[in-house]
Design an enzyme around this catalytic site. Sequence first.
Site, short mmCIF file in Angstrom:
data_model
loop_
_atom_site.label_atom_id
_atom_site.label_comp_id
_atom_site.label_asym_id
_atom_site.label_seq_id
_atom_site.Cartn_x
_atom_site.Cartn_y
_atom_site.Cartn_z
N ARG A 200 -7.14 1.33 1.23
CA ARG A 200 -7.40 0.43 2.35
C ARG A 200 -8.79 -0.15 2.18
O ARG A 200 -9.77 0.51 2.48
CB ARG A 200 -7.34 1.24 3.64
CG ARG A 200 -6.21 0.89 4.55
CD ARG A 200 -6.27 1.74 5.81
NE ARG A 200 -5.41 2.87 5.70
CZ ARG A 200 -4.10 2.79 5.66
NH1 ARG A 200 -3.51 1.63 5.74
NH2 ARG A 200 -3.37 3.85 5.54
N CYS B 181 -0.23 1.20 7.86
CA CYS B 181 -0.34 -0.20 7.41
C CYS B 181 0.39 -1.14 8.36
O CYS B 181 -0.07 -2.25 8.63
CB CYS B 181 0.23 -0.34 6.01
SG CYS B 181 -0.62 0.63 4.76
#
Length: 217
Positions: A131, A54
Amino acid sequence: MSNENVPQAPALPRLNEPAPAFEAPTTQGVKTLEDYHGKWLVLFSHPADFTPVCTTEFMAFAKRHAEFQALNTELLGLSIDSHYSHVAWIRNIREKFGIEIPFPIIADLKMEVARAYGMIHPGAADTSAVRATFIIDPEGILRAMVYYPMSNGRSIDEFLRLIQALQTSDANGVATPENWQPGDKVIVPPPASADEAEARMSEGYECTDWYFCRKSL
């Protein structure tokens, strides 16, 4: 057996329909979907703050932020972490990597936005939001959505390319081929009738056959 007491999964958002409305706290104050009216919006979720994949994604989005803005496009991140965690994370990215995060991040502790957008995939993540990326047009219509696995980061180049392709299709009434890039030829919509198909080959396009014709813009 009755299904009356079985909890129903929320309806997932669908392409070419209004994106789910939201009002949520972010690192730059409260944001709503309506705040982005008139602009394209890339809404993207990440599983957790202070995680390596991330972090690479957020830095990549930050580096390309000006390119998105040049396309009348804003960025908006999200995870179920708290507002304080988000603030600590972006400060850490600035301190450790020298990169400022210029876009807001939603703190979705109640998972209201995550559920509305179908970001909750219990089989795919041990955290609450996978995601996921949603591209919303200036009228608030959901135009594209992409899901990625936990182990692999997204391609920021692809989101920039896709927004340019969508804007080109909207402006010119055309489609774009595989891996289309600005300046490439576009695809002319196929004929809708036999008469149109008969005429298509003589209309001045670059045609391989009646259903497959391209042109330059």
